[in-house]
Design an enzyme around this catalytic site. Structure first.
Site, PDB file in Angstrom:
ATOM      1  N   CYS A   2       0.827  -1.201   0.000  1.00  0.00           N
ATOM      2  CA  CYS A   2       0.000   0.000   0.000  1.00  0.00           C
ATOM      3  C   CYS A   2       0.861   1.251   0.000  1.00  0.00           C
ATOM      4  CB  CYS A   2      -0.907  -0.004   1.230  1.00  0.00           C
ATOM      5  SG  CYS A   2      -1.868  -1.528   1.425  1.00  0.00           S
ATOM      6  N   ARG A  50      -4.861   1.466  -0.663  1.00  0.00           N
ATOM      7  CA  ARG A  50      -4.776   0.032  -0.416  1.00  0.00           C
ATOM      8  C   ARG A  50      -4.587  -0.794  -1.678  1.00  0.00           C
ATOM      9  NH1 ARG A  50      -9.045  -4.426   2.094  1.00  0.00           N
ATOM     10  NH2 ARG A  50      -7.413  -5.868   2.768  1.00  0.00           N
ATOM     11  N   LEU A  51      -3.604  -1.710  -1.598  1.00  0.00           N
ATOM     12  CA  LEU A  51      -3.473  -2.804  -2.550  1.00  0.00           C
ATOM     13  C   LEU A  51      -3.858  -4.059  -1.788  1.00  0.00           C
ATOM     14  CD1 LEU A  51      -2.549  -4.001  -5.286  1.00  0.00           C
ATOM     15  CD2 LEU A  51      -0.270  -4.240  -4.277  1.00  0.00           C
ATOM     16  N   ASN A  80       1.662  -0.067   5.576  1.00  0.00           N
ATOM     17  CA  ASN A  80       2.109  -0.565   4.271  1.00  0.00           C
ATOM     18  C   ASN A  80       3.004  -1.761   4.541  1.00  0.00           C
ATOM     19  OD1 ASN A  80       3.276  -0.991   1.729  1.00  0.00           O
ATOM     20  ND2 ASN A  80       4.757   0.661   2.014  1.00  0.00           N
ATOM     21  N   GLY A  81       2.595  -2.936   4.117  1.00  0.00           N
ATOM     22  CA  GLY A  81       3.481  -4.067   4.315  1.00  0.00           C
ATOM     23  C   GLY A  81       2.769  -5.394   4.411  1.00  0.00           C
ATOM     24  N   ASP A 105      -3.662  -8.803   8.440  1.00  0.00           N
ATOM     25  CA  ASP A 105      -2.469  -8.607   9.258  1.00  0.00           C
ATOM     26  C   ASP A 105      -2.438  -7.190   9.825  1.00  0.00           C
ATOM     27  OD1 ASP A 105      -2.046  -7.569   6.681  1.00  0.00           O
ATOM     28  OD2 ASP A 105       0.112  -7.876   6.763  1.00  0.00           O
ATOM     29  N   SER A 380      11.200 -12.507  -5.234  1.00  0.00           N
ATOM     30  CA  SER A 380      12.447 -12.093  -5.875  1.00  0.00           C
ATOM     31  C   SER A 380      13.643 -12.682  -5.136  1.00  0.00           C
ATOM     32  CB  SER A 380      12.540 -10.563  -5.881  1.00  0.00           C
ATOM     33  OG  SER A 380      13.839 -10.117  -6.176  1.00  0.00           O
ATOM     34  N   GLY A 381      14.754 -12.837  -5.849  1.00  0.00           N
ATOM     35  CA  GLY A 381      15.989 -13.315  -5.233  1.00  0.00           C
ATOM     36  C   GLY A 381      16.906 -12.195  -4.780  1.00  0.00           C
TER      37      GLY A 381
END
Length: 619
Positions: A2, A50-51, A80-81, A105, A380-381
């Site tokens: 977000c 918000r996402l 955000n997180g 969460d 992702s790495g």
């Protein structure tokens, strides 16, 4: 993932506070396209974009808890997180008497804060940046995750603090001018380093990774709840190679399992390199994720090539995907799309700055946009090379023992890119800004707070110093890039190697464990046995690919010619005169080295930034 924004003003909010907050919020719409919210009181206003990733139906923000009727302070959260251990924390909080209205969460973060206060963060496992406002005690807290994966900016004046996920959110506030002073200009023209806590815009700063910043009528207080300096200087007894490998494998399995929790489609970024392949393999091995989607980037001119870097990546990515069993997609980008002025403008706007490395920026932006059509979360790495010593500058003696940040040393370990950067600048500006002196002082400051055990050998000490420098001055640059360019399309990128437990395990391993078997990241290769085909398991480190297409270079040359004919803003004060000479323009855009077309690309980036942001330079 977000976007958050807001501010506190102890003299009271202005009558148009809500419209200002909406403008700040709307500037970050791409971070949260699924919804928006604003909460306000006489002295504080919090905003949220918000996402939706977890608990899609509920979990809207800002979220409130408590108040006089509940016998506790009224808390307001904009967050955000992702909290990867929220289920365990929720169960513990329920046992302590907390009741939940949602399955998000976000509500766990809010209740944990109500239960334990700022100490709650020490229990968190995740990537996050959030603001908590205690309405009764009129105190604001800003909190950032351990490694700084999620961004959090602020602007502080007497009695007032403005914050936002991105600089654009703060610049949308009418009291914050778009000004670049001398320090800011240094940051702009030294794009290979991210200076901790700093931002080029005057008055804009960042909450440090692992930090809690509190703001009250008494002023600002900063506390480190997690300090990499304490981790990197530990004197734990060295683990055996077998124990180190087993522990790394366990932590990776546990972390990837946690980070695949989502109520939306999830995929993986698969370049064909060791790090991204390990993450993809572990994700694909989890129930419910068989045949996980994996994506790589490629370039149209390399479709039939066998020796270009992108062609090699494509081959290794296909081999990895076939062995792992992921559902793989190769996103092919052509020169016309990569060189599109609108795409460059979007990349500059996503980062709020002209910093960037040409088609690396545009290709990642376009790759994320394509992935977003299929998924909302991507693994992702990123960060494996920083914590396990994978880059060439961990191994090239000219870089290792240089009295500076090793990736800017005068060595081929990072493609002499720093020297190329300095070569683009006007000599008068280099002298005015005293760039080498500035870097020398910053380097001394970076290492000044490290107190290693006297029993460490010279080689082991230097190895840890380089890991520390990489995690504090180099990785933040990459995390910024990844966050901004992915969130420009509303794509959340998760980074398992940034789990603080993995970092704590990895960074103090002996150098010979990192290089087990005489291979860079040997400990990871041993931990990944059975997960990958031998070709990928033993593949050497390969940089992020750039397009080798000469048509792209020609397009860039034409664009630079147009720009320097009538240069915008203060372009002539920044770049060397020879780069702004149309007769020499062919030398400013060419395909070679670690980053193709760099000299021409940086001119175009600054031109785009001047045009879109109209900054005032006061250096």
């Amino acid at each position: 993932m977000c976007g958050i924004a807001g501010w506190v003003d102890y003299s009271g909010l202005p009558p148009d506070a809500r419209s200002i907050a909406e403008r700040m919020n709307d500037s970050q719409t791409s971070r949260g396209p699924d919804g928006a919210g604003i909460w306000s009181s006489p002295r504080a206003i919090l905003a949220h974009r918000r996402l939706s990733v977890i608990d899609l139906a509920t979990g809207g923000q800002p979220m409130t808890l408590g108040g006089p009727s509940a016998g506790s302070s009224r808390l307001v959260l904009t967050y955000n997180g992702e909290l990867y251990n929220y289920r365990e924390l929720r169960a513990e909080l329920v046992a302590r008497g907390h009741r939940f209205r949602t399955h998000s969460d976000t509500e766990v973060v809010l209740n944990a804060w109500a239960e334990w206060g700022p100490q709650a963060v020490e229990r968190f496992n995740g990537i996050f940046a959030f603001a908590v406002w205690d309405d009764d005690h009129e105190t604001l807290w800003l909190v950032r995750d351990h490694l700084g994966v999620k961004p959090l900016h602020y602007h502080l004046t007497t009695g007032r603090l403005i914050f936002a996920s991105e600089a654009k959110g703060i610049l949308a506030h009418p009291e914050v001018p778009t000004v670049i002073d001398e320090d800011g200009l240094r940051q702009l023209v030294l794009p290979l380093i991210k200076f901790p806590g700093a931002n080029p815009y005057r008055g804009v700063a960042e909450v440090l990774p692992g930090q809690i910043l509190s703001f009250s009528r008494d002023g600002v207080r900063r506390t480190q709840y997690w300090d990499l300096r304490e981790v990197i200087t530990r004197t734990d007894r060295p683990a055996s190679l077998d124990d180190s490998v087993d522990r790394l494998r366990f932590l990776l399995e546990d972390t990837v399992a946690r980070q695949t929790i989502a109520d939306v489609p999830l995929c993986s970024l698969l370049s064909g390199g060791l790090d991204s392949s390990v993450v993809t393999a572990l994700a694909n091995g989890l129930p419910g994720h068989r045949g996980v989607g994996s994506f790589s980037v490629d370039f149209s001119d390399a479709a039939g090539a066998v020796d270009s870097r992108s062609a090699l990546d494509r081959r290794y990515a296909r081999e990895a995907a076939a062995f792992i069993g992921s559902t793989h997609s190769n996103v092919v980008l052509d020169a016309a799309k990569l060189s599109d002025v609108a795409v460059r403008d979007a990349a500059v706007r996503a980062r709020d700055l002209p910093n960037g490395f040409g088609d690396l920026e545009m290709s990642l932006l376009l790759l994320c946009a394509e992935i977003r059509r299929h998924a909302t979360v991507a693994l992702s790495g990123e960060a494996a090379d920083e914590i396990l010593g994978g880059y060439r500058w961990f191994h090239d003696p000219r870089a290792v023992w240089a009295p500076t940040f090793p990736w800017i040393a005068d060595s081929p370990a990072h493609g002499y890119l720093h020297q190329r950067v300095l070569g683009t600048l006007a000599p008068e500006l280099v002298e005015k800004l005293r760039l080498e002196e500035y870097l020398h002082d910053e380097y001394a400051t970076a290492l000044g707070g490290l107190g290693f055990h006297p029993g460490l050998s010279r080689e082991e000490r230097r190895h840890r110093e380089i890991i520390y420098l990489g995690l504090t001055y180099f990785l933040p640059m990459l995390l910024d890039r990844s966050d901004r360019l992915s969130m420009a399309s509303g794509l959340e990128i998760r980074v398992p190697f940034c789990d603080h437990r993995i970092v704590e395990h990895a960074v103090t391993l002996p150098r010979d464990v990192h290089n087990a078997g005489g291979r860079e990241k040997g400990v990871l290769r041993d931990a990944a046995k059975g997960l990958l085909p031998p070709s990928v398991l033993e593949r050497q480190k390969s940089p992020y690919p750039t397009t080798p297409d000469p048509d792209y270079s020609q397009r860039i040359a034409r664009q630079v010619t147009e720009v320097v004919t009538a240069p915008p803003g203060d372009l002539r004060e920044i770049f060397a005169e020879r780069l702004l000479d149309p007769r020499e323009i062919a030398n400013a855009a060419r395909s070679h080295g670690l980053v193709s077309n760099f000299e021409g690309e940086v001119i175009l980036n600054f031109a785009s930034w001047f045009r879109q942001y109209r900054p005032r330079l006061v250096a």
